[in-house]
Design a protein around this motif. Structure first.
Motif, mmCIF file in Angstrom:
data_model
loop_
_atom_site.group_PDB
_atom_site.id
_atom_site.type_symbol
_atom_site.label_atom_id
_atom_site.label_comp_id
_atom_site.label_asym_id
_atom_site.label_seq_id
_atom_site.Cartn_x
_atom_site.Cartn_y
_atom_site.Cartn_z
ATOM 1 N N VAL A 108 23.072 -6.132 80.563
ATOM 2 C CA VAL A 108 22.081 -5.054 80.420
ATOM 3 C C VAL A 108 22.606 -4.064 79.383
ATOM 4 N N PHE A 109 21.728 -3.603 78.519
ATOM 5 C CA PHE A 109 22.082 -2.615 77.505
ATOM 6 C C PHE A 109 21.610 -1.231 77.950
ATOM 7 N N LYS A 110 22.357 -0.223 77.543
ATOM 8 C CA LYS A 110 21.972 1.151 77.880
ATOM 9 C C LYS A 110 21.775 1.945 76.582
ATOM 10 N N ALA A 111 20.622 2.578 76.474
ATOM 11 C CA ALA A 111 20.287 3.381 75.284
ATOM 12 C C ALA A 111 20.171 4.847 75.678
ATOM 13 N N ASN A 112 21.007 5.674 75.095
ATOM 14 C CA ASN A 112 20.937 7.122 75.300
ATOM 15 C C ASN A 112 20.280 7.767 74.087
ATOM 16 N N TRP A 113 19.410 8.725 74.363
ATOM 17 C CA TRP A 113 18.727 9.409 73.259
ATOM 18 C C TRP A 113 18.833 10.917 73.427
ATOM 19 N N ASP A 114 18.705 11.624 72.306
ATOM 20 C CA ASP A 114 18.646 13.087 72.337
ATOM 21 C C ASP A 114 18.024 13.588 71.045
ATOM 22 N N ALA A 115 17.495 14.808 71.104
ATOM 23 C CA ALA A 115 16.891 15.450 69.934
ATOM 24 C C ALA A 115 17.629 16.745 69.640
ATOM 25 N N SER A 116 17.742 17.066 68.365
ATOM 26 C CA SER A 116 18.312 18.337 67.940
ATOM 27 C C SER A 116 17.282 19.044 67.070
ATOM 28 N N ASP A 168 16.019 22.120 64.499
ATOM 29 C CA ASP A 168 16.293 23.171 63.521
ATOM 30 C C ASP A 168 15.020 24.000 63.397
ATOM 31 N N LYS A 169 14.963 25.109 64.125
ATOM 32 C CA LYS A 169 13.747 25.917 64.164
ATOM 33 C C LYS A 169 13.455 26.567 62.817
ATOM 34 N N MET A 170 14.493 26.947 62.096
ATOM 35 C CA MET A 170 14.292 27.624 60.819
ATOM 36 C C MET A 170 13.630 26.701 59.800
ATOM 37 N N GLN A 171 14.022 25.443 59.778
ATOM 38 C CA GLN A 171 13.492 24.482 58.808
ATOM 39 C C GLN A 171 12.359 23.634 59.381
ATOM 40 N N CYS A 172 12.036 23.840 60.674
ATOM 41 C CA CYS A 172 11.010 23.038 61.357
ATOM 42 C C CYS A 172 11.315 21.538 61.214
ATOM 43 N N ARG A 173 12.537 21.185 61.602
ATOM 44 C CA ARG A 173 12.955 19.790 61.535
ATOM 45 C C ARG A 173 13.553 19.363 62.858
ATOM 46 N N VAL A 174 13.464 18.065 63.122
ATOM 47 C CA VAL A 174 14.017 17.501 64.345
ATOM 48 C C VAL A 174 14.981 16.386 63.981
ATOM 49 N N GLY A 175 16.167 16.418 64.579
ATOM 50 C CA GLY A 175 17.144 15.357 64.399
ATOM 51 C C GLY A 175 17.042 14.350 65.532
ATOM 52 N N VAL A 176 17.072 13.077 65.188
ATOM 53 C CA VAL A 176 16.947 11.983 66.148
ATOM 54 C C VAL A 176 18.312 11.328 66.331
ATOM 55 N N GLY A 177 18.744 11.188 67.583
ATOM 56 C CA GLY A 177 20.011 10.535 67.873
ATOM 57 C C GLY A 177 19.860 9.500 68.976
ATOM 58 N N VAL A 178 20.228 8.257 68.697
ATOM 59 C CA VAL A 178 20.157 7.167 69.677
ATOM 60 C C VAL A 178 21.438 6.348 69.597
ATOM 61 N N CYS A 210 25.463 14.415 69.608
ATOM 62 C CA CYS A 210 26.183 14.547 68.329
ATOM 63 C C CYS A 210 25.470 13.804 67.207
ATOM 64 N N LEU A 211 24.931 12.634 67.531
ATOM 65 C CA LEU A 211 24.180 11.876 66.526
ATOM 66 C C LEU A 211 22.942 12.650 66.077
ATOM 67 N N ALA A 212 22.257 13.284 67.038
ATOM 68 C CA ALA A 212 21.044 14.048 66.711
ATOM 69 C C ALA A 212 21.367 15.243 65.824
ATOM 70 N N LYS A 213 22.462 15.933 66.120
ATOM 71 C CA LYS A 213 22.863 17.078 65.291
ATOM 72 C C LYS A 213 23.245 16.627 63.889
ATOM 73 N N ASP A 214 23.975 15.515 63.796
ATOM 74 C CA ASP A 214 24.398 15.006 62.496
ATOM 75 C C ASP A 214 23.202 14.511 61.681
#
Length: 226
Positions: free
Chosen positions: A78-86, A88-98, A199-203
């Motif tokens: 079985v594989f496990k996938a973790n996700w998170d979002a970061s 940036d309100k100033m630039q109206c951007r979202v970072g994707v981390g999986v 960390c992936l989402a922030k990067d």
């Protein structure tokens, strides 16, 4: 209005004004008439989701570097996938981390990307959850466990209720893809257990294009895998 309405009432007012504008455009350009009560109901729901998402986002705890060690391996094959979002309100951007790991705890894939998006935490988390499922689908994984630290998104994926908001439609797409898999489950975890995806989402906010790694791991998370 700012002097007589509290923050909650102002958010509802802004949401209703936005829905009224959309209702007008729908009639002018598509000749479709939306009932007034639908406008109010949709606006109230969106305002409530936004409030709940901000509440959850504000309560998240900043992880320590050693928190990744608390992550638990999935069952055999079985594989496990973790996700998170970061966000940036100033630039109206979202970072994707999986990050996808196997039953031995080995990283088999990571995904980092960023996109221009209204900085709504609930919408951002739902989009990243969908990206995680798409990645697993592209890798032909049939037995997966999804983990994220957005309780609302996890509950919405588990549920069957129809929701015609932007977030609700993304969740519906996620459910549709998951049903094509042999076995799947989704779990809510604390930020402490989700530090690699975070960390992936922030990067990802630093990147100009999407990055998928199937061999090796990005430098931003190497210290968490020691």
């Amino acid at each position: 209005m700012f002097s007589v309405l509290d923050e909650s009432d102002m958010s509802i007012f802004a949401s209703i004004a936005h829905q009224l504008c959309k209702r007008r455009n729908l009639y002018v350009f598509e000749r479709k008439f939306e009932a007034p009560e639908t406008v109010v109901k949709t606006a109230t729901q969106i305002a409530l989701e936004y409030k709940e998402a901000n509440s959850i986002q504000g309560s998240k705890i900043k992880p320590a570097a050693s928190s990744a060690q608390s992550w638990s391996t999935p069952p055999l094959h079985v594989f496990k996938a973790n996700w998170d979002a970061s966000i940036d309100k100033m630039q109206c951007r979202v970072g994707v981390g999986v990050v996808v790991r196997d039953w031995n705890g080995q990283v088999v894939a990571t995904l980092r990307s960023q996109r221009d998006l209204f900085p709504d935490p609930l919408l951002a988390e739902s989009i990243v959850a969908l990206k995680a499922v798409i990645l697993c689908n592209q890798l032909n994984m049939q037995d997966i466990i999804l983990e994220g630290d957005s309780l609302n998104v996890v509950q919405m994926i588990k549920g069957e209720e129809k929701n015609w908001s932007c977030t609700g439609m993304i969740i519906q797409d996620t459910r549709t893809l998951l049903k094509k898999m042999k076995n799947w489950s989704v779990m809510h975890v604390s930020r402490n257990f989700n530090s690699i995806a975070h960390c992936l989402a922030k990067d990802a906010l630093k990147l100009s294009e999407e990055s998928i790694s199937l061999e090796g791991v990005p430098p931003c998370i190497q210290h968490l895998l020691i």
